[in-house]
Enzyme design. Structure first.
Site, short mmCIF file in Angstrom:
data_model
loop_
_atom_site.label_atom_id
_atom_site.label_comp_id
_atom_site.label_asym_id
_atom_site.label_seq_id
_atom_site.Cartn_x
_atom_site.Cartn_y
_atom_site.Cartn_z
N HIS A 196 -12.75 -4.91 7.37
CA HIS A 196 -13.07 -4.82 5.94
C HIS A 196 -14.43 -4.18 5.68
CE1 HIS A 196 -9.88 -7.84 5.90
NE2 HIS A 196 -9.76 -7.68 4.59
N GLU A 225 0.82 -1.22 0.00
CA GLU A 225 0.00 0.00 0.00
C GLU A 225 0.86 1.27 0.00
OE1 GLU A 225 -1.02 -2.76 1.46
OE2 GLU A 225 -2.97 -2.99 0.50
#
Ligand SMILES: Cc1ncc(C[n+]2csc(CCOP(=O)(O)OP(=O)(O)O)c2C)c(N)n1
Ligand SMILES: [Mg+2]
Lengths: 330, 340
Positions: free
Chosen positions: A129, A60
């Protein structure tokens, strides 16, 4: 007009911009050959090839760092962070690097980039999530923050985000991806920073964003049919820039304002909206601004539990009714 | 960590042209003088906040900058004055930024740790350790995409090799064969702790190179000729599509980590040994030994000092920025509006 799903509208926006501008590139984890874990980038790798549509490692920091370096040197990168929860892994890039560099460099560096990310609840994926984190991005000077609720806006606003000269964090809501609706054919573009009044009512003004928009609309129908309450519903669409003028005008018309937010309670976007509205048009308000939010908990996984915490149509109706009953000033 | 250096591969430094050597000397002298001046200005309370001097690390900046093309990209850390000057940013604009003046590179909005001069290829100085390595990789990707043959260079400390961004950037750069050079200035210390105390391998950058399929390179970072030739080779590789390089330059900072640090944690003998290897003195003596006239070097020095004195006086006389400056350039339209 064609019927398109929200996820296909995302891909259509990227394709539209990649066709018109050679500088637009797309990359992320499983974004290219696989078409994205949410299938929001299907067909782009096939059309534009591996030079412009790239798969990255699970990095990321490298994804957003590379987007930034590319943006400052002439490209218009669209970077995907698979789940918005993962923004926490690369928050340095979002909050310290991308947001601040134009300012710190006194305008020498411009960062026309988009961070696309799948946001929000509804998939029963649990607390890491499923969060709705658009309020995180809203708190950082230097970021534009957009969250569409319809396929047409997914296309038009994403196109605008890609053309925008500033960094935009673009939140695609997971529970809306399968929704189908009319999307204008041909080139479609919706300017950033314009809220949309979806329904005009005379009693209350309901302000919602992303997945809370269809729920607010359904709640408005129930309130009208069963309780004789006539509601205006506004789709905020973008938190930054904020269409404060529309909020003031629509709030002043009814005098009773409700926000419907998926963010957990503390410092959800509605807190700032409520603050701005009461500061500017206090005398037009007939009662307190009421925030309908997810309670201040991480999101649970089980479907009954997740449904219990994220504002539902029934809860929106109930909280609006009790807000009107118990907190009326006159 | 001891200061004994490993043998590095013999570099073809003999063929460096005389003009380049004089340029390498001039850059080192200018950086040395300017950094010392920055410290004096701090003692006079004219430089506020913090600053991280590169005294002792001049050869790295000079060697790389002299090997770069004008359109190549430099990405620095908060210890970035030397690289910014080496790329040609004027002393006035650098000192002005340190002093928070209107004439500063960013009109006082960035300060010492964020020197940026896009006109000179300095794409920013980044104060989050390691953050700029992926950004430099992104700029290299853009150069590759646009087919420009530009090279991107990230300079960073030994401490940055233990942060995730270092590893993510190296892997991505290797996988995408990006024209980027990662230059580790191993000055043996992070802030106050030796890098050897917290690192699993002896050479914090070079010993990780193999993980990314890269050549292991440890060079004498106090020898501008060696730095120049290593940089030149890495740039040639990058420009010809050969992908990234990782170069560990062994060097030493003469002063503390930041301006407030007396650096008491360093053994006296270690400091003395490194001071004997002062890159500027070493290079001056080498040029004399090669037959360059004393007068030529003295002229470079006196010109650098005159330039610096003038920049200092002009910066002192420069107004502070108008307070409205604080509200500009959040957005590309020049403003800061978040609502209509
Ligand atoms: C992510 C992060 N952690 C910690 C710091 C605080 N910090 C600033 S400089 C520094 C030491 C860095 O050492 P090194 O990478 O060797 O660079 P040098 O200062 O020696 O040039 C630290 C810990 C920081 N700026 N960023
Ligand atoms: Mg160090």
């Amino acid at each position: 007009m064609a019927q398109l799903s929200y996820r296909d509208a995302v891909a259509a926006a990227i394709a539209q911009e990649m066709r018109r501008d050679e500088r637009v590139v797309l990359f992320g984890e499983d974004t290219a050959a696989a078409g994205g874990v949410f299938k929001t980038t299907v067909g782009l790798f096939e059309e534009f090839g591996p030079r412009r549509v790239k798969d990255t490692p699970i990095s990321e920091l490298a994804i957003l760092g590379a987007a930034m370096g590319a943006a400052m040197t002439g490209l218009r990168p669209v970077a995907e962070i698979m789940f918005s929860d993962f923004l926490a892994c690369c928050w340095d890039y979002v909050a310290n690097e991308i947001a601040k560099t134009r300012y710190m460099s006194d305008g020498q560096i411009t960062l026309p980039l988009v961070i696309r990310t799948a946001n929000g609840a509804g998939s029963r994926f649990g607390a890491q999530h499923s969060q709705s984190v658009e309020n995180w991005a809203m708190a950082i000077p230097g970021l534009k923050v957009v969250a569409p609720s319809t396929p047409a806006d997914a296309k038009g606003l994403l196109a605008a985000a890609i053309r925008d000269p500033d960094p935009v964090v673009f939140f695609e809501h997971k529970s809306l991806l399968a929704n189908k609706a009319e999307v204008p054919e041909g080139e479609h573009f919706e300017p950033l920073g314009k809220a949309k009044v979806l329904r005009e009512g005379k009693d209350i003004t309901v302000i919602a964003l992303a997945a809370m928009v269809p729920r607010a609309l359904k709640a408005a129908e129930t309130l009208a049919a069963e309780h004789g309450i006539s509601a205006t519903v506004i789709d905020l669409r973008s938190l930054v820039p904020l269409d404060a003028k529309t909020l003031f005008a629509e709030s002043a018309r009814t005098g009773r304002v409700f926000t419907v937010e998926e963010n957990p309670r503390l410092c959800g976007w509605g807190a700032e909206i409520a603050s701005v509205i009461q500061e500017e048009i206090f005398s037009a308000l007939k009662g307190p601004i009421v925030r309908i939010t997810t309670p201040h908990v991480p999101l649970p996984a089980a479907d009954q539990l997740e449904d219990a915490v994220v504002p539902s149509v029934a809860r929106i109706v109930a909280e609006i009714r009790s807000g009107l009953d118990s907190r009326r000033m006159n | 960590m001891s200061v004994t250096r490993e043998a590095h591969p013999a570099r073809r430094t003999q063929e460096i042209p005389e003009a380049t050597r004089l340029r390498l000397f001039q850059l080192q002298v200018e950086i040395r003088y300017c950094e010392k001046r920055a410290y004096d200005l701090f003692l006079q309370n004219l430089v506020k906040g913090t600053s991280h001097l590169a005294l002792g690390q001049e050869a790295v900046a000079a060697g790389f900058a002299a090997a770069m093309n004008p359109d190549d990209y430099t990405f620095c850390t908060y210890r970035g004055h030397h690289h910014t000057l080496a790329r040609g940013a004027p002393m006035l604009a650098v000192l002005g930024e340190l002093m928070g003046r209107q004439c500063g590179l960013m009109k006082g909005k960035g300060g010492s740790m964020h020197l940026t001069s896009v006109a000179h290829g300095v794409m920013g100085s980044y104060a989050i350790v390691g953050a700029h390595l992926p950004i430099a990789a992104g700029a290299a990707w853009s150069a590759q995409y646009r087919g420009t043959k530009q090279v991107s260079v990230a300079f960073f400390g030994d401490g940055a090799t233990n942060i995730g961004a270092f590893h993510e950037a190296l892997n991505l750069a290797a996988v995408w064969k990006l024209p980027v050079v990662f230059c580790c200035e191993n000055n043996l210390y992070m802030e106050y702790t030796p890098i050897s105390a917290v690192t699993a391998v002896k050479h914090p950058a070079a010993d990780r190179a193999a993980s990314y399929g890269l050549e292991r390179q440890v060079i004498d970072g106090n020898d501008a000729d060696i730095v120049y030739s290593a940089a030149r080779d890495a740039f040639a590789k990058a420009r010809s599509g050969g992908g990234p390089s990782l170069i560990e330059c062994l060097t030493y900072r003469h002063s503390g980590h930041s301006r407030a640090d007396p650096a008491k944690y360093r053994p006296k003998e270690e400091l003395e040994e490194w001071l004997k290897r002062d890159p500027v003195t070493l290079y001056r003596n080498r040029l004399l030994a090669r037959g360059v006239a004393e007068g030529t070097l003295a002229k470079i020095e006196s010109e650098a000092m005159a330039k610096l004195d003038q920049a200092t006086e002009t910066a002192k006389a420069s107004p502070t920025p108008a307070v409205e400056t604080a509200m500009t350039d959040v957005w590309a339209d020049g403003g800061n509006a978040w609502r209509n």
